[in-house]
Design a protein around this motif. Structure first.
Motif, short mmCIF file in Angstrom:
data_model
loop_
_atom_site.label_atom_id
_atom_site.label_comp_id
_atom_site.label_asym_id
_atom_site.label_seq_id
_atom_site.Cartn_x
_atom_site.Cartn_y
_atom_site.Cartn_z
N SER A 69 13.24 54.25 53.37
CA SER A 69 11.82 53.92 53.49
C SER A 69 11.09 54.25 52.21
O SER A 69 11.31 55.28 51.58
N LYS A 70 10.19 53.36 51.79
CA LYS A 70 9.40 53.59 50.58
C LYS A 70 8.13 54.39 50.87
O LYS A 70 7.49 54.89 49.96
N ALA A 71 7.73 54.46 52.12
CA ALA A 71 6.52 55.20 52.49
C ALA A 71 6.90 56.66 52.74
O ALA A 71 7.55 56.98 53.73
N PRO A 72 6.53 57.58 51.84
CA PRO A 72 7.01 58.96 51.97
C PRO A 72 6.29 59.74 53.06
O PRO A 72 5.13 59.48 53.39
N ARG A 73 7.00 60.67 53.63
CA ARG A 73 6.45 61.61 54.61
C ARG A 73 7.08 62.97 54.36
O ARG A 73 8.29 63.13 54.38
N LEU A 74 6.24 63.98 54.08
CA LEU A 74 6.72 65.33 53.78
C LEU A 74 6.43 66.24 54.95
O LEU A 74 5.30 66.28 55.44
N GLN A 75 7.44 66.99 55.38
CA GLN A 75 7.29 67.84 56.56
C GLN A 75 7.96 69.20 56.33
O GLN A 75 9.09 69.27 55.86
N PHE A 76 7.23 70.26 56.62
CA PHE A 76 7.78 71.61 56.68
C PHE A 76 7.87 71.99 58.15
O PHE A 76 6.87 72.02 58.85
N ASP A 77 9.08 72.26 58.62
CA ASP A 77 9.31 72.54 60.03
C ASP A 77 9.63 74.03 60.21
O ASP A 77 10.78 74.45 60.09
N HIS A 78 8.58 74.85 60.42
CA HIS A 78 8.72 76.29 60.67
C HIS A 78 9.62 76.95 59.61
O HIS A 78 10.64 77.56 59.92
N VAL A 79 9.21 76.81 58.36
CA VAL A 79 10.00 77.29 57.22
C VAL A 79 9.69 78.75 56.93
O VAL A 79 8.53 79.16 56.84
N LEU A 128 -10.74 63.90 36.61
CA LEU A 128 -9.29 63.72 36.73
C LEU A 128 -8.90 63.47 38.18
O LEU A 128 -8.10 62.58 38.48
N ARG A 129 -9.48 64.24 39.11
CA ARG A 129 -9.14 64.05 40.52
C ARG A 129 -9.61 62.69 41.03
O ARG A 129 -8.91 62.05 41.82
N GLN A 130 -10.77 62.23 40.56
CA GLN A 130 -11.25 60.90 40.95
C GLN A 130 -10.33 59.81 40.41
O GLN A 130 -10.03 58.83 41.10
N ALA A 131 -9.86 60.00 39.16
CA ALA A 131 -8.96 59.02 38.55
C ALA A 131 -7.62 58.99 39.29
O ALA A 131 -7.04 57.92 39.50
N LEU A 132 -7.13 60.15 39.68
CA LEU A 132 -5.88 60.21 40.45
C LEU A 132 -6.03 59.48 41.78
O LEU A 132 -5.13 58.76 42.22
N LYS A 133 -7.17 59.69 42.43
CA LYS A 133 -7.40 59.09 43.74
C LYS A 133 -7.53 57.57 43.65
O LYS A 133 -7.09 56.84 44.54
N ALA A 134 -8.09 57.11 42.52
CA ALA A 134 -8.32 55.67 42.37
C ALA A 134 -7.13 54.92 41.80
O ALA A 134 -7.07 53.69 41.90
N ASP A 135 -6.17 55.63 41.23
CA ASP A 135 -5.05 54.96 40.56
C ASP A 135 -4.15 54.28 41.59
O ASP A 135 -3.71 54.91 42.57
N SER A 136 -3.87 53.00 41.37
CA SER A 136 -3.09 52.23 42.33
C SER A 136 -1.64 52.71 42.42
O SER A 136 -1.01 52.59 43.48
N LYS A 137 -1.13 53.26 41.33
CA LYS A 137 0.25 53.74 41.32
C LYS A 137 0.46 54.89 42.29
O LYS A 137 1.52 55.03 42.89
N LEU A 138 -0.56 55.73 42.44
CA LEU A 138 -0.46 56.92 43.29
C LEU A 138 -1.01 56.68 44.69
O LEU A 138 -1.02 57.60 45.51
N LYS A 139 -1.47 55.47 44.95
CA LYS A 139 -2.16 55.19 46.21
C LYS A 139 -1.31 55.50 47.44
O LYS A 139 -1.78 56.11 48.41
N ASP A 140 -0.04 55.09 47.43
CA ASP A 140 0.82 55.26 48.59
C ASP A 140 1.68 56.53 48.53
O ASP A 140 2.47 56.80 49.44
N ALA A 141 1.54 57.31 47.46
CA ALA A 141 2.36 58.51 47.30
C ALA A 141 1.72 59.70 48.02
O ALA A 141 0.52 59.72 48.30
N VAL A 142 2.54 60.70 48.30
CA VAL A 142 2.04 61.98 48.78
C VAL A 142 1.70 62.83 47.55
O VAL A 142 2.49 62.96 46.63
N LYS A 143 0.48 63.38 47.56
CA LYS A 143 0.03 64.20 46.43
C LYS A 143 -0.16 65.63 46.91
O LYS A 143 -0.83 65.86 47.93
N VAL A 144 0.46 66.57 46.21
CA VAL A 144 0.37 67.98 46.56
C VAL A 144 -0.35 68.71 45.43
O VAL A 144 0.13 68.70 44.29
N ILE A 145 -1.48 69.31 45.75
CA ILE A 145 -2.28 69.99 44.73
C ILE A 145 -2.37 71.47 45.08
O ILE A 145 -2.82 71.84 46.18
#
Length: 579
Positions: free
Chosen positions: A328-338, A508-525
């Motif tokens: 799948s190209k649509a990412p999903r990140l999960q921490f399960d009781h780590v 910078l955060r606004q540019a990251l949010k608007a960038d089409s390349k990062l639109k479908d990615a999971v972003k961890v800040i």
């Protein structure tokens, strides 16, 4: 040492080195025989034709011996250097697979010493093995046999000189070998102190601790020097002692041999050849003794190298048959009781961490120093493995993915912005080798770095080691640009906005949010400012490894005491303006 030789020495060149060595030894041992015959049959009988014939034979044998020695040296040196090259590559490749656990256990300075100084010691022993270590015993044994064949009575002298030599060597080695072994550990210590002084030079000057650091370095330097002086003093004592024994042996041979010649029980040629064999025997013994003085240092280095190569890596790839592939190209990140704790620690660094973020969402992690923020993002990259629980991407445990596939999915800006010596372009292409200039300028603009890059000279602007010619904020923005130029599914920014002013941070955060390349990615800040994380879809509040709250900004502000305290403390300090 044997293990390293078996794995890294090429068979055919090594055989050539040994063959040419044997040929050289044969020539060296044959010359005294020719000399004896030349004197006994040519000089004494005034046979000029025989003298000329034997003289030509001596020249030919010497020439063959010279060529054999040169070829042996060539093959021995190339094989020794080849072993060094292979070992450096093996050590480097192994260290690149180490997790933070192994690197911290072995130590940066020790790893540098093992891949440089220790490899040189092994190279030296390999060369000496294919030269002196093989040549000396063969030469010594063969010379003893030939000397006995020439004149058995004179060999009785060796019954005195060789045991004296052996006792001398044993005494010297018993003192020098432990010192040579300790030199390697002291080299580690010098590298550690020097490296800390080099990387921390600004801190040292800022706190006016120059004299303290100089004294600290002088202490380890003098310790290393004193040990080296002691070791090489014992080695230096060996040469004059063995030379004295060699000279006394020759005197005894000449004295006793003269009596035998006077009694007409031995020919002059035999005495000359016997003297030559005596020199070869004692010189071979001396060389063998010298080799065995340095071999323990090489063996100690080989053990240290093998320790790295055999070190158990904590984070391993699953077996090929057990590996999973992400489809799948649509990412999903999960921490399960780590749960996670560092080795030797009593307390968990992360306790029951449980959350999930999906494609296009931004996860923010906030908390005080030591709360476990960087630990959490390091677990995503599998720099460590959790003690219990599972980390999943698209429902698949990351332990079932190869590290190569996992790292292909993840792009990260580390807490400390690391740049490599080169140019702006080479640093950007480190993240994405096929990046075009247009793509590089785009990510530089997103990272708010375009202006100062243009002022510095564009994409060909020089980047010094560690980016020393850029400010902290500029290094962070270049590191962020390198992160987002890589095609990935999960982008991680580990406290990488800390050196930015509020205005640049917001842009910078606004540019990251608007960038089409990062639109479908999971972003961890990861951040400490509330203003940096306020617009995230999911915010985790960490304190001492405990997940004290999760939700968006408004819900946490309304319901989470710890989050409200963070906001309040930053408002008081003027750190946040939009909370």
């Amino acid at each position: 040492m044997i293990k390293i030789a078996r794995k890294n020495l090429a068979v055919i060149p090594t055989i050539f080195a040994v063959v040419f060595l044997l040929l050289q030894v044969f020539c060296d041992l044959y010359l005294p025989t020719i000399t004896a015959d030349l004197i006994d049959k040519g000089v004494i009988n005034h046979d000029l034709a025989y003298i000329k014939h034997e003289g030509i034979m001596m020249l030919l044998v010497s020439l063959v011996g010279l060529v054999a020695a040169a070829l042996n040296t060539f093959f021995a040196s190339t094989q020794a250097m080849s072993v060094g090259r292979k070992l450096r590559k093996q050590v480097f490749d192994k260290v690149m697979r180490f997790s933070n656990k192994e690197i911290s256990e072995l130590g940066d300075s020790s790893l540098i010493t093992r891949s440089t100084n220790d490899v040189v010691q092994v190279q030296t022993v390999m060369f000496q093995t294919l030269r002196m270590m093989l040549q000396s015993p063969i030469m010594m044994i063969a010379a003893i046999v030939l000397a006995y064949h020439r004149e058995s009575k004179l060999t009785m002298i060796f019954l005195i000189s060789l045991p004296v030599l052996a006792v001398t060597v044993v005494i010297v080695m018993s003192q020098a070998v432990p010192l040579f072994r300790s030199i390697q550990k002291k080299t580690d210590r010098i590298n550690l102190v020097f490296r800390e002084g080099l990387t921390g030079v600004r801190v040292i000057r800022a706190f006016n601790q120059d004299e303290r650091e100089q004294n600290r370095f002088n202490t380890v330097n003098e310790d290393y020097t004193e040990t080296g002086i002691k070791a090489f003093t014992w080695v230096a004592f060996l040469f004059p002692t063995m030379t004295l024994i060699l000279s006394l042996t020759n005197v005894a041979i000449i004295w006793y041999g003269a009596h035998l010649i006077a009694n007409q029980t031995m020919q002059v040629g035999n005495l000359i050849s016997f003297l030559t064999y005596a020199v070869q025997i004692l010189f071979s013994f001396m060389m063998l003794a010298m080799v065995f003085v340095f071999v323990p240092r090489g063996v100690a280095s080989a053990r240290r190298i093998n320790e790295v190569l055999d070190y158990e890596v904590a984070v391993k790839d699953p077996k090929p048959s057990e590996q999973l592939r992400l489809t799948s190209k649509a990412p999903r990140l999960q921490f399960d009781h780590v749960n996670f704790r560092y080795q030797g620690a009593e307390k968990l660094s992360l306790n029951n961490c449980d959350f999930e973020v999906t494609s296009g969402q931004t996860l923010a992690i906030i908390g005080g120093t030591g709360s476990g923020k960087s630990t959490l993002v390091n677990l995503i990259e599998r720099l460590f493995d959790p003690e219990s629980g599972q980390i999943k991407i698209n429902g698949m445990p990351i332990k079932r993915l190869s590290q190569h596939d996992l790292h292909t999915l993840v792009s990260i800006t580390q807490q400390k912005a690391v740049l490599f010596a080169g140019t702006i372009r080479s640093n950007m292409q480190f993240g994405y080798p096929n990046a075009s200039d247009e793509e590089i300028w785009h990510v530089l603009e997103v990272a708010q770095a375009r202006d100062f890059v243009e002022e510095a000279g564009g994409l060909d602007a020089i980047v010094e080691q560690d980016g020393a010619n850029f400010s902290g904020g500029q290094r962070q923005r270049l590191a962020i640009a390198r992160t987002i130029i890589k095609p990935a599914s999960i982008y991680i920014f580990d406290d990488s906005f800390s050196a930015l002013d509020f205005k640049t941070d917001a842009k910078l955060r606004q540019a990251l949010k608007a960038d089409s390349k990062l639109k479908d990615a999971v972003k961890v800040i990861v951040a400490q400012r509330v203003s940096t994380v306020a617009d995230a879809d999911l915010i985790l509040v960490l304190e001492d490894g405990e997940l004290l709250g999760k939700g968006d900004h408004q819900s946490l502000k309304a319901n989470n005491q710890t989050y409200r305290e963070i906001i309040a403390s930053q408002i008081q300090k003027g750190v946040t303006t939009n909370a």
